[in-house]
Design a protein around this motif. Structure first.
Motif, mmCIF file in Angstrom:
data_model
loop_
_atom_site.group_PDB
_atom_site.id
_atom_site.type_symbol
_atom_site.label_atom_id
_atom_site.label_comp_id
_atom_site.label_asym_id
_atom_site.label_seq_id
_atom_site.Cartn_x
_atom_site.Cartn_y
_atom_site.Cartn_z
ATOM 1 N N ARG A 167 7.925 -10.684 4.101
ATOM 2 C CA ARG A 167 9.011 -9.746 4.423
ATOM 3 C C ARG A 167 8.539 -8.485 5.152
ATOM 4 O O ARG A 167 9.325 -7.567 5.367
ATOM 5 C CB ARG A 167 9.748 -9.341 3.149
ATOM 6 C CG ARG A 167 10.543 -10.485 2.512
ATOM 7 C CD ARG A 167 11.510 -9.956 1.481
ATOM 8 N NE ARG A 167 12.376 -10.988 0.914
ATOM 9 C CZ ARG A 167 13.499 -11.413 1.469
ATOM 10 N NH1 ARG A 167 13.892 -10.903 2.630
ATOM 11 N NH2 ARG A 167 14.237 -12.343 0.885
ATOM 12 N N ALA A 192 7.551 -5.659 7.870
ATOM 13 C CA ALA A 192 8.202 -5.219 9.101
ATOM 14 C C ALA A 192 7.374 -4.096 9.707
ATOM 15 O O ALA A 192 6.923 -3.187 8.989
ATOM 16 C CB ALA A 192 9.629 -4.741 8.835
ATOM 17 N N HIS A 206 7.031 -0.152 8.620
ATOM 18 C CA HIS A 206 7.675 -0.021 7.308
ATOM 19 C C HIS A 206 6.795 -0.596 6.199
ATOM 20 O O HIS A 206 6.023 -1.536 6.419
ATOM 21 C CB HIS A 206 9.020 -0.757 7.280
ATOM 22 C CG HIS A 206 10.067 -0.135 8.137
ATOM 23 N ND1 HIS A 206 10.080 -0.296 9.515
ATOM 24 C CD2 HIS A 206 11.129 0.661 7.831
ATOM 25 C CE1 HIS A 206 11.116 0.366 10.008
ATOM 26 N NE2 HIS A 206 11.771 0.949 9.008
ATOM 27 N N PRO A 208 13.129 -2.260 3.124
ATOM 28 C CA PRO A 208 12.130 -1.621 3.978
ATOM 29 C C PRO A 208 12.167 -0.108 3.787
ATOM 30 O O PRO A 208 13.235 0.480 3.637
ATOM 31 C CB PRO A 208 12.572 -2.014 5.390
ATOM 32 C CG PRO A 208 14.043 -2.263 5.271
ATOM 33 C CD PRO A 208 14.279 -2.785 3.885
ATOM 34 N N ASP A 268 4.618 -6.880 11.248
ATOM 35 C CA ASP A 268 5.656 -7.856 10.930
ATOM 36 C C ASP A 268 5.123 -8.948 10.005
ATOM 37 O O ASP A 268 3.910 -9.224 9.969
ATOM 38 C CB ASP A 268 6.202 -8.494 12.203
ATOM 39 C CG ASP A 268 7.085 -7.558 12.999
ATOM 40 O OD1 ASP A 268 7.780 -6.731 12.381
ATOM 41 O OD2 ASP A 268 7.067 -7.634 14.250
#
Length: 384
Positions: free
Chosen positions: A180, A182, A185, A198, A378
């Motif tokens: 998950r 990102a 973040h 996030p 990511d």
């Protein structure tokens, strides 16, 4: 950090297995910004995916067998899928084989597969090379089988692979961060219900750098201290009669001290105060510059060093030297007993802090550390 050469991996796959892969899939390692050993107690964690990753080249077939290879290991491990169960595979291959087994338990059927992996995540460094391996394979098998299984289920499948096939009693933090993540973040995760959000971690925008200081002291989650610490938290939970230590608050600690032996109480105190530090860090990141979390990082390290007792001389040396040279905050990260520490600092202080840590290690006679910056990246995805 450097990325895996996808083209070379695909060519090596063809040379190893005799045909081209069906796809290439990558999954990052992670740095845990704060929230250590809270995930298996139903608590809060705040990791982020990093730019070091594992890439898996995968081809499905109907052979009834897994053939597993790694560019860092010799040979090919062959596994009969009909006999795939916990204990059937040892060593590094237990992680990808465990993912196949755990996905099968959730209805994702693999009739046979060839898998070749390569990684830029240092092993034993506390940056979760195991979750990167698991998640690269899991995302690939989901994609290639056409499964609609969601990310939460992938997290649980990868955790089960690590717990039951590899024998490491870890929580869900590492896999959640890898799946998950990102860019820019961190991932705020409530491990009780898998809810994640996030949280902005804009380091570059605030002229900040997060340095990883890899001590090269290796740890193995499946053995030793990690398991002992988890047992201590379970003893505290059972003695206090709560569903999870997440339900114990700072206000409850005085009563807990009267009911627990000293060691068990200190293990509990780390979990309770670390959960609060995670919540405080999230609130701070949402309202001000990441520079403001330095004291929380320092507090986390002190708690892990003194209450949970999972630091080591090399980690303490890295943290102390970084702080003395101007870091805003520093802490060990990962399961402990070695691995890496992190330091938050101004960009202008990178050279001074790095030099100070290297001098401290040299003076103590320790192996020279690897020191490098990381950026929030990511999560797992297909790249070819």
């Amino acid at each position: 950090m450097s990325a895996v050469d996808a083209g070379r991996l695909a060519a090596d796959f063809t040379a190893t297995f005799g045909s081209a892969p069906d796809g290439l899939f990558t999954a990052p390692g992670r740095v845990n910004l704060i929230g250590e050993h809270t995930d298996y107690s139903g608590g809060f964690v705040l990791p982020f995916a990093i730019d070091a990753a594992t890439t898996a080249a995968i081809a499905l077939n109907a052979s009834g067998r897994l053939r597993l290879a790694s560019r860092s290991q010799d040979g090919v491990v062959e596994v009969d899928l009909a006999s795939l169960e916990p204990g059937a595979v040892q060593g590094w291959a237990a992680y990808p084989a465990g993912v196949v087994w755990a996905l099968g338990e959730r209805g994702v059927r693999v009739e046979g597969a060839d898998i070749l992996v390569d990684s830029t995540v240092p092993t034993g460094s506390g940056l979760s090379s195991s979750a990167a391996l698991e998640c690269s394979v899991a995302v690939g098998l989901r994609d290639l089988t056409g499964s609609s299984i969601g990310l939460d289920e992938l997290v649980l499948a990868c955790q089960r692979a690590e717990n039951e096939m590899a024998g490491a009693p870890t929580g869900i933090m590492d896999q959640t961060a890898s799946l998950r993540g990102a860019a820019g973040h961190a991932v705020f995760l409530d491990t009780r219900n898998q809810h994640s959000e996030p949280v902005p971690l804009p380091l570059t925008e605030h002229d900040l750098v997060l340095l990883v200081m890899d001590t090269h002291v290796k740890h193995e989650h499946a053995t030793g201290g990690y398991t002992d610490r988890r047992r201590s938290t379970e003893l505290a939970r059972d003695t206090l009669g709560v569903d999870a230590l997440r339900d114990v608050t700072v206000a409850d600690l005085d009563d807990a001290a009267r009911r627990l032996d000293d060691v068990t109480f200190r293990r509990l105190r780390h979990i309770v105060t670390e959960n609060q530090r995670v919540l405080d860090t999230v609130e701070t990141l949402r309202s001000s510059s990441p520079a403001a979390i330095g004291a929380l990082l320092d507090g986390s390290h002190a708690s892990m060093r003194d209450d949970f007792e999972i630091s080591c001389a090399e980690l303490d040396a890295a943290v102390d030297a970084a702080r003395s040279a101007g870091a805003l905050g520093a802490r060990m990260t990962g399961g402990g007993f070695g691995g890496s520490a992190i330091a938050l600092l101004r960009t202008a202080d990178v050279e001074a802090v790095s030099a100070a840590v290297r001098r401290a290690f040299d003076a103590a006679g320790y192996t020279a550390p690897d020191i490098f910056p990381v950026e929030p990246a990511d999560g797992a995805r297909r790249i070819g």
